[in-house]
Structures are given as structure tokens and as C-alpha cells.
Motif scaffolding. Structure first.
Motif, PDB file in Angstrom:
ATOM      1  N   LEU A   1       5.907   2.444  -0.503  1.00 20.65           N
ATOM      2  CA  LEU A   1       4.895   1.725   0.361  1.00 20.65           C
ATOM      3  C   LEU A   1       3.517   2.422   0.161  1.00 20.65           C
ATOM      4  CD1 LEU A   1       4.254  -0.802   1.977  1.00 20.65           C
ATOM      5  CD2 LEU A   1       4.854   0.614   3.930  1.00 20.65           C
ATOM      6  N   ALA A   2       2.597   1.528  -0.123  1.00 18.81           N
ATOM      7  CA  ALA A   2       1.058   1.956   0.008  1.00 18.81           C
ATOM      8  C   ALA A   2       0.403   1.109   0.439  1.00 18.81           C
ATOM      9  CB  ALA A   2       0.657   2.151  -1.771  1.00 18.81           C
ATOM     10  N   VAL A   3      -0.526   1.482   1.378  1.00 18.63           N
ATOM     11  CA  VAL A   3      -1.166   0.613   2.319  1.00 18.63           C
ATOM     12  C   VAL A   3      -2.816   0.904   1.984  1.00 18.63           C
ATOM     13  CG1 VAL A   3      -1.868   0.069   4.563  1.00 18.63           C
ATOM     14  CG2 VAL A   3       0.341   0.967   4.222  1.00 18.63           C
ATOM     15  N   SER A   4      -3.458  -0.386   1.614  1.00 18.24           N
ATOM     16  CA  SER A   4      -4.959   0.049   1.284  1.00 18.24           C
ATOM     17  C   SER A   4      -5.595  -0.154   2.722  1.00 18.24           C
ATOM     18  CB  SER A   4      -5.406  -1.364   0.823  1.00 18.24           C
ATOM     19  OG  SER A   4      -4.859  -1.446  -0.644  1.00 18.24           O
ATOM     20  N   LEU A   5      -6.294   1.201   2.980  1.00 19.81           N
ATOM     21  CA  LEU A   5      -6.792   1.521   4.088  1.00 19.81           C
ATOM     22  C   LEU A   5      -8.384   1.407   4.351  1.00 19.81           C
ATOM     23  CD1 LEU A   5      -5.994   2.306   7.236  1.00 19.81           C
ATOM     24  CD2 LEU A   5      -6.433   4.716   6.402  1.00 19.81           C
ATOM     25  N   HIS A   6      -8.849   2.234   3.450  1.00 22.06           N
ATOM     26  CA  HIS A   6     -10.214   2.244   3.228  1.00 22.06           C
ATOM     27  C   HIS A   6     -11.141   2.719   4.172  1.00 22.06           C
ATOM     28  CE1 HIS A   6      -8.766   1.066  -0.546  1.00 22.06           C
ATOM     29  NE2 HIS A   6      -8.349  -0.123  -0.239  1.00 22.06           N
ATOM     30  N   SER A   7     -10.753   2.558   5.353  1.00 26.15           N
ATOM     31  CA  SER A   7     -11.584   2.782   6.564  1.00 26.15           C
ATOM     32  C   SER A   7     -10.653   2.988   7.853  1.00 26.15           C
ATOM     33  CB  SER A   7     -12.646   2.126   6.692  1.00 26.15           C
ATOM     34  OG  SER A   7     -13.328   2.827   8.063  1.00 26.15           O
ATOM     35  N   ALA A   8     -10.840   4.311   8.635  1.00 27.64           N
ATOM     36  CA  ALA A   8     -10.122   4.177   9.793  1.00 27.64           C
ATOM     37  C   ALA A   8     -10.852   3.843  10.898  1.00 27.64           C
ATOM     38  CB  ALA A   8      -9.494   5.664   9.979  1.00 27.64           C
ATOM     39  N   LEU A   9     -12.001   3.243  10.892  1.00 33.81           N
ATOM     40  CA  LEU A   9     -12.984   2.842  11.840  1.00 33.81           C
ATOM     41  C   LEU A   9     -12.666   1.426  11.878  1.00 33.81           C
ATOM     42  CD1 LEU A   9     -15.987   5.176  11.207  1.00 33.81           C
ATOM     43  CD2 LEU A   9     -14.520   5.183  13.039  1.00 33.81           C
ATOM     44  N   GLN A  10     -12.385   0.593  12.980  1.00 31.07           N
ATOM     45  CA  GLN A  10     -12.211  -0.534  13.189  1.00 31.07           C
ATOM     46  C   GLN A  10     -13.377  -1.520  12.659  1.00 31.07           C
ATOM     47  OE1 GLN A  10      -8.704  -1.703  14.287  1.00 31.07           O
ATOM     48  NE2 GLN A  10      -9.746  -3.477  12.922  1.00 31.07           N
ATOM     49  N   LYS A  11     -14.498  -1.310  13.020  1.00 30.09           N
ATOM     50  CA  LYS A  11     -15.628  -2.121  12.587  1.00 30.09           C
ATOM     51  C   LYS A  11     -15.902  -2.343  11.288  1.00 30.09           C
ATOM     52  CE  LYS A  11     -17.739  -2.791  17.426  1.00 30.09           C
ATOM     53  NZ  LYS A  11     -18.997  -2.645  18.116  1.00 30.09           N
ATOM     54  N   LYS A  12     -15.852  -0.987  10.843  1.00 29.93           N
ATOM     55  CA  LYS A  12     -16.025  -0.688   9.380  1.00 29.93           C
ATOM     56  C   LYS A  12     -14.985  -1.409   8.424  1.00 29.93           C
ATOM     57  CE  LYS A  12     -18.385   2.809   8.422  1.00 29.93           C
ATOM     58  NZ  LYS A  12     -18.998   4.182   8.222  1.00 29.93           N
ATOM     59  N   ARG A  13     -13.668  -1.141   8.810  1.00 34.47           N
ATOM     60  CA  ARG A  13     -12.663  -1.650   7.985  1.00 34.47           C
ATOM     61  C   ARG A  13     -12.679  -3.495   7.933  1.00 34.47           C
ATOM     62  NH1 ARG A  13      -6.883  -2.694   7.962  1.00 34.47           N
ATOM     63  NH2 ARG A  13      -5.950  -1.957   5.963  1.00 34.47           N
ATOM     64  N   ASP A  14     -12.861  -3.882   9.362  1.00 31.01           N
ATOM     65  CA  ASP A  14     -13.221  -5.282   9.286  1.00 31.01           C
ATOM     66  C   ASP A  14     -14.286  -5.819   8.295  1.00 31.01           C
ATOM     67  OD1 ASP A  14     -11.272  -5.093  11.233  1.00 31.01           O
ATOM     68  OD2 ASP A  14     -12.770  -5.553  13.061  1.00 31.01           O
ATOM     69  N   ARG A  15     -15.404  -5.230   8.158  1.00 25.77           N
ATOM     70  CA  ARG A  15     -16.229  -5.516   7.343  1.00 25.77           C
ATOM     71  C   ARG A  15     -15.694  -5.581   5.912  1.00 25.77           C
ATOM     72  NH1 ARG A  15     -19.792  -2.628  10.804  1.00 25.77           N
ATOM     73  NH2 ARG A  15     -19.894  -0.951   9.193  1.00 25.77           N
ATOM     74  N   LEU A  16     -14.907  -4.443   5.572  1.00 26.03           N
ATOM     75  CA  LEU A  16     -14.761  -4.295   4.183  1.00 26.03           C
ATOM     76  C   LEU A  16     -13.494  -5.172   3.833  1.00 26.03           C
ATOM     77  CD1 LEU A  16     -14.643  -0.311   4.054  1.00 26.03           C
ATOM     78  CD2 LEU A  16     -16.323  -1.902   2.774  1.00 26.03           C
ATOM     79  N   MET A  17     -12.813  -5.425   4.676  1.00 23.71           N
ATOM     80  CA  MET A  17     -11.458  -6.319   4.476  1.00 23.71           C
ATOM     81  C   MET A  17     -11.094  -7.162   5.644  1.00 23.71           C
ATOM     82  SD  MET A  17      -9.110  -2.862   3.821  1.00 23.71           S
ATOM     83  CE  MET A  17      -7.604  -3.578   3.059  1.00 23.71           C
ATOM     84  N   PRO A  18     -12.014  -8.068   5.502  1.00 21.83           N
ATOM     85  CA  PRO A  18     -12.267  -9.375   6.752  1.00 21.83           C
ATOM     86  C   PRO A  18     -11.025  -9.952   6.864  1.00 21.83           C
ATOM     87  CG  PRO A  18     -13.328 -10.076   4.807  1.00 21.83           C
ATOM     88  CD  PRO A  18     -13.166  -8.605   4.436  1.00 21.83           C
ATOM     89  N   LYS A  19     -10.016  -9.962   6.211  1.00 24.84           N
ATOM     90  CA  LYS A  19      -8.844 -11.017   6.273  1.00 24.84           C
ATOM     91  C   LYS A  19      -7.826 -10.275   6.943  1.00 24.84           C
ATOM     92  CE  LYS A  19     -10.490 -14.793   4.274  1.00 24.84           C
ATOM     93  NZ  LYS A  19     -10.661 -15.827   5.182  1.00 24.84           N
ATOM     94  N   VAL A  20      -7.855  -9.140   7.114  1.00 22.89           N
ATOM     95  CA  VAL A  20      -6.952  -8.290   8.086  1.00 22.89           C
ATOM     96  C   VAL A  20      -7.689  -7.924   9.030  1.00 22.89           C
ATOM     97  CG1 VAL A  20      -5.401  -7.593   6.289  1.00 22.89           C
ATOM     98  CG2 VAL A  20      -7.349  -6.170   6.516  1.00 22.89           C
TER      99      VAL A  20
END
Length: 351
Positions: A216-235
Motif C-alpha cells: 500500500l502506498a498513500v499519496s500524502l504530499h503535505s502533513a499540514l491539513q489546510k495545505k493538503r486540502d488545497r493540493l488534494m481537494p477531493k480528500v
């Protein structure tokens, strides 16, 4: 290949052919043509009676795939735009690794699981396209067969990291992975098959209960919630705290390590604050961090972090006990980022 035919076991094929009035041994022949030879046409099944081939074609028309475009990178990577039976296009990548003497060490294939993708990640060219439909198990397998045929080498590894979110097509993806893992088919070890998700927690929980040891691999790309929400809006509706709990449940259930994919993007997610947040997120988890340079996507301002930043991140993560690697981009000279080549072709810019 038709999705239902490829998913039939040899016993089920026996029931089918005997119900049609043919001897049981025909089932084994059909099974071998479908799973060992990956036949693209019933006409090639030369040891089957013509009337049986005709009947099979009526009930199970083979969903053939064809190469629409093929590019070869200086590093040996081959990127394909593949045409499906309905005219839809998906991308597939073959990534060879060679020994110093020039012989092949391994051949990995990156497959797509959907036509397009609904996740709309900022760094992904496919995200701009949106979702058209799910792929069938047969269409996923056909991508692997196509690359194996083109290289004339056995595929040793498969990663479901192409177009699409695999957990939104769970049943067909798992059916494909089990066939790839089967001794009667590609016989690829489960630990050499990796499924990558944006972090769909329900899918992670479901995978944790499967008997196979798929990675299993998980695309994380940020561990800061607001920043990850901008990068990956559908999750965005699935907070990082829930993702971490899902990963904890997964590792407790399977005792298998999870890989976190992290694209290092200049001035976006490569600061000291980002690094500390990643360290906190990984704390207590059985995990490995794959740092990657972001591919340049036409029309996107996102750029890869500097080599010095990448080096600092690797050294810091390892210092704090987090297994880490920096994975070089493959095929950057041939539109290596997911969706780039397909989108260019669709726009007619390569014609």
C-alpha cells in the motif's frame, strides 16, 4: 479481453463449456489462452474448434487494447497512450532497470485504473481531465500484457499509480491484482504489486482485510491539513487525523509497512514547517517515505524543490528514524507526469 471471461476460474469454464456440449478439457485450453498467452483474438486460439471460438466471441467479445502513441525516454522508460475498445485513452508506463552489463534486472509497469480521475489534485495533469469511467479488470491486465509484449521481457513489478483513484474502482482493481498475482497468469509476487491511493480511508480499511500481501502506498504530499486540502481537494473531507488512524489500523492488521508518496514542490510544501509536520505525522507509524520531484506540467506554476532541499529532507527524516528514499523521476523527457502525454495528444499538439 472481456472482463467476465478473464475472471472465470477453470472450474467455471468447465461448467460453461460442458453446458454448451463440449468436453471439459476445452476449459483448460481456453484458460491457458486467456491467462498464459493473453490472446487478443479468438482466431489465435488455434486448438479450439471454430464453432466454439464463434460461440465464445458471441458471449465474451475480447476487449482488445491498442497502442495509440508510444514514446521512449533516454532512461529506457516507455510511455504509452493506449486505446481501449470503446475509444477511450489511458496511459501506461513501462520502467526497466538494467544491470551494469546491460541485462534486465526488473521491469515495472505503472497502470491506470480509471479513464481520467475525479480527484482534481493540483499537481496532476489527469486531475484536470475529470473522470470518464472505471476500467475493468481485463483492461487493467491488458496494459501489463501490452508492455510485456512490447519489451519482450517478463514483467516483475506492477504499480497502480497511473490515471485514476484505485479505491474508487476497488472490486475491478483487486480482481486484476489477483490475476496478476496468480501462478496461472503473470505470477507476480504480491509484495511486488503496489496500490497507490490518495488516502481513501474506507479503501485502506478494506485492503487491510484482504489475504494477499499487496503493498500500500498513500499519496500524502503535505502533513499540514489546510495545505493538503488545497493540493488534494477531493480528500479534504477526510482529515489527516483519520488517515493516520486508518494507516495505524492497516499496519496493526497486516504488520506491513505503508509507503507515503511526497512530491517536494518548491515554495509550496518544502519548508521546515512542512518537514516537521511530516515527522510528526510519521511518528509511531510503520512507514517509509518516498520523496519525489514534481514533474513540470504545462500551464502549472509548480516546480521541483531544489536538490539541496531534497537532500536535507532525506537526511533529517532518516536522522529521526523514518525510512526515507528520494526517487528520481522516470521519463521526464517524454511527458512522464501522469496525464501529460494523453492530454497533449487529445489537444492535437503532437500531430
Amino acid at each position: 479481453m472481456n472482463n467476465e471471461l478473464i475472471k472465470l476460474t477453470e472450474a467455471e469454464l468447465e461448467d460453461l463449456v460442458t453446458s454448451w456440449g463440449y468436453p471439459r478439457f476445452r476449459a483448460k485450453q481456453i484458460h491457458e489462452w486467456v491467462h498464459r498467452h493473453h490472446a487478443a483474438s479468438f482466431d489465435t486460439m488455434s486448438n479450439l474448434p471454430k464453432d466454439l471460438r464463434t460461440k465464445l466471441s458471441e458471449f465474451f467479445p475480447l476487449e482488445t487494447v491498442k497502442i495509440f502513441d508510444r514514446q521512449v525516454s533516454l532512461d529506457g522508460t516507455r510511455k504509452y497512450v493506449v486505446t481501449l475498445a470503446d475509444g477511450s485513452l489511458v496511459e501506461t508506463v513501462g520502467m526497466p532497470v538494467y544491470h551494469r552489463d546491460g541485462s534486465l534486472d526488473r521491469l515495472s509497469v505503472c497502470v491506470s485504473s480509471q479513464v481520467g480521475c475525479p480527484m482534481a489534485c493540483q499537481f496532476c495533469a489527469t486531475g484536470r481531465e475529470g473522470l470518464t469511467r472505471n476500467l475493468t479488470a481485463a483492461e487493467i491486465i491488458a496494459q501489463v500484457a501490452l508492455v510485456q509484449e512490447d519489451f519482450q521481457e517478463r514483467v516483475s513489478n506492477v504499480v497502480v499509480m497511473g490515471q485514476g483513484e484505485p479505491f474508487l474502482n476497488y472490486d475491478e482493481v483487486l480482481a486484476a491484482l489477483r490475476i496478476l498475482n496468480s501462478r496461472d497468469d503473470f505470477n507476480i509476487g504480491a509484495r511486488h504489486i503496489t496500490l497507490s491511493t490518495c488516502g481513501i480511508t474506507d479503501g485502506i480499511d478494506r485492503l487491510s482485510q484482504e489475504p494477499e500481501q499487496f503493498t500500500l502506498a498513500v499519496s500524502l504530499h503535505s502533513a499540514l491539513q489546510k495545505k493538503r486540502d488545497r493540493l488534494m481537494p477531493k480528500v479534504a473531507k477526510q482529515p489527516l487525523s483519520d488517515l493516520k488512524k486508518a494507516v495505524e489500523r492497516y499496519t496493526q492488521s497486516t504488520n506491513r509497512r505503508v509507503s507515503f508518496e511526497y512530491l517536494l514542490i518548491k515554495d509550496v510544501n518544502d519548508s521546515e514547517e512542512d518537514l516537521r509536520a511530516l515527522l510528526d505525522f510519521c511518528d509511531g507509524l510503520l512507514c517509509h517515505v518516498n520523496l519525489l520531484p514534481v514533474n513540470t506540467v504545462e500551464g502549472s506554476p509548480l516546480q521541483a524543490a531544489s536538490p539541496a532541499t531534497a537532500k536535507h529532507w532525506v537526511e533529517t527524516l532518516i536522522h529521526y528514524g523514518v525510512e526515507t528514499s528520494f526517487r528520481k523521476s522516470r521519463g521526464a523527457d517524454i511527458d512522464g507526469a501522469c496525464g501529460q502525454l494523453k492530454n497533449k495528444l487529445a489537444q492535437g499538439s503532437l500531430r
